[in-house]
Scaffold this active site. Sequence first.
Site, PDB file in Angstrom:
ATOM      1  N   ASP A 104       5.326  22.900 -16.068  1.00  0.00           N
ATOM      2  CA  ASP A 104       5.702  22.908 -14.650  1.00  0.00           C
ATOM      3  C   ASP A 104       6.860  21.922 -14.488  1.00  0.00           C
ATOM      4  OD1 ASP A 104       5.443  23.182 -11.750  1.00  0.00           O
ATOM      5  OD2 ASP A 104       4.487  21.220 -11.761  1.00  0.00           O
ATOM      6  N   SER A 105       7.501  21.954 -13.318  1.00  0.00           N
ATOM      7  CA  SER A 105       8.558  20.995 -13.029  1.00  0.00           C
ATOM      8  C   SER A 105       7.994  19.574 -12.951  1.00  0.00           C
ATOM      9  CB  SER A 105       9.212  21.347 -11.702  1.00  0.00           C
ATOM     10  OG  SER A 105       8.224  21.404 -10.685  1.00  0.00           O
ATOM     11  N   CYS A 140       4.555  27.271 -12.702  1.00  0.00           N
ATOM     12  CA  CYS A 140       5.450  26.847 -11.632  1.00  0.00           C
ATOM     13  C   CYS A 140       6.102  28.115 -11.086  1.00  0.00           C
ATOM     14  CB  CYS A 140       6.507  25.898 -12.199  1.00  0.00           C
ATOM     15  SG  CYS A 140       7.805  25.443 -11.041  1.00  0.00           S
ATOM     16  N   GLU A 156       2.626  15.474  -2.393  1.00  0.00           N
ATOM     17  CA  GLU A 156       2.691  14.401  -3.405  1.00  0.00           C
ATOM     18  C   GLU A 156       2.394  13.034  -2.799  1.00  0.00           C
ATOM     19  OE1 GLU A 156       5.966  14.560  -6.147  1.00  0.00           O
ATOM     20  OE2 GLU A 156       5.335  16.552  -6.833  1.00  0.00           O
ATOM     21  N   CYS A 194       3.349  28.417  -4.505  1.00  0.00           N
ATOM     22  CA  CYS A 194       3.807  27.152  -5.081  1.00  0.00           C
ATOM     23  C   CYS A 194       2.551  26.439  -5.583  1.00  0.00           C
ATOM     24  CB  CYS A 194       4.518  26.311  -4.021  1.00  0.00           C
ATOM     25  SG  CYS A 194       4.942  24.649  -4.582  1.00  0.00           S
ATOM     26  N   HIS A 247       1.750  23.431  -5.702  1.00  0.00           N
ATOM     27  CA  HIS A 247       1.244  22.308  -4.899  1.00  0.00           C
ATOM     28  C   HIS A 247       0.347  22.788  -3.754  1.00  0.00           C
ATOM     29  CE1 HIS A 247       4.347  19.938  -6.863  1.00  0.00           C
ATOM     30  NE2 HIS A 247       4.009  18.860  -6.188  1.00  0.00           N
TER      31      HIS A 247
HETATM   32  N1  DGL Z   1       5.713  23.556  -8.931  1.00  0.00           N
HETATM   33  C1  DGL Z   1       6.759  24.147  -8.143  1.00  0.00           C
HETATM   34  C2  DGL Z   1       6.376  25.591  -7.747  1.00  0.00           C
HETATM   35  O1  DGL Z   1       5.291  26.077  -8.002  1.00  0.00           O
HETATM   36  C3  DGL Z   1       7.154  23.338  -6.937  1.00  0.00           C
HETATM   37  C4  DGL Z   1       7.730  21.969  -7.209  1.00  0.00           C
HETATM   38  C5  DGL Z   1       9.241  21.925  -7.409  1.00  0.00           C
HETATM   39  O2  DGL Z   1      10.028  22.203  -6.502  1.00  0.00           O
HETATM   40  O3  DGL Z   1       9.627  21.582  -8.523  1.00  0.00           O
HETATM   41  O4  DGL Z   1       7.199  26.283  -7.184  1.00  0.00           O
END
Ligand code: DGL
Length: 271
Positions: A12-13, A75, A155, A189, A191
């Site tokens: 993931d990012s 992600c 976050e 997403c 999150h």
């Molecule tokens: N984890 C990313 C997603 O599912 C969101 C976080 C980011 O912008 O890096 O899209």
Amino acid sequence: MKESDKYIGVFDSGIGGLTVVKSIIDDIPGENIIYFGDTAHVPYGTRSKQQITEYVMNDVRFLNTFNIKAIVIACNTADSAAKTEVEKNYPDIPIFGVVEPASEKAAHITKNNRIGVIATNATIRSKAYEKAIKKYNPDAEVFSVACPLLVPLVEEGRFKTDDPVISEVVEEYLTPLKEKEIDTLVLGCTHYPLLHDVISAFIGDKTEIISSSAAAAEHLKTELAELDLLNSGEKKPGKYFVSDNAEFFEQKANMFMGDSLDVKVEQVNIE
Ligand code: DGL
């Protein structure tokens, strides 16, 4: 080593992909997981397709240095920008994402064919959800809203139902979707599963909420079984790597996993 004992590489990012890891552990606890969070480059959601693809190819190259049997792009932003490129470069490794499973689920669950999608700017811009949902249900109408404020708020731990700030932001983003009378909402997403209760409180219980993280894990389980790659052994500890600030990741992991990591997070330079 048996094929099924090999690792599943998950990336993931940053930290959001841990909601996918949590779902994988809930569904298939016996899997050996290697996680990479590109915390040096988070967020991906505000970046261009080209830049995201460059980061994603580095992430996959790192995971591929381990003995892996599959890759999970945990992600939505990375998946919608770069999955095709990953598949093209790694034709021998099964690549799984989050967009396709969540789209398939939404396309089948909707009764009035009105589906909402919330995600980062880059995911919405890619139209990946629209395309995938329409592939499974050509009659579906997809209403998409980019919600750039949600990732930083989550976050910061601002996802409780009694928090007026997150409630107001959710109301602003979701009002247009409520007006469209959607009966299904995709949390596009990683999150956003943490926002489930806040979102549900606003959108109402007549709208089915689909977590892309949970859908991805369900899909992964089915596909691994089909490929005869499922590891049904005991729960394993997992390995966690980040490209920056391992301490922050360790501190926040509990929020995303509902449990603290039972191992140390290692910082690596993958460039
Ligand atoms: N984890 C990313 C997603 O599912 C969101 C976080 C980011 O912008 O890096 O899209």
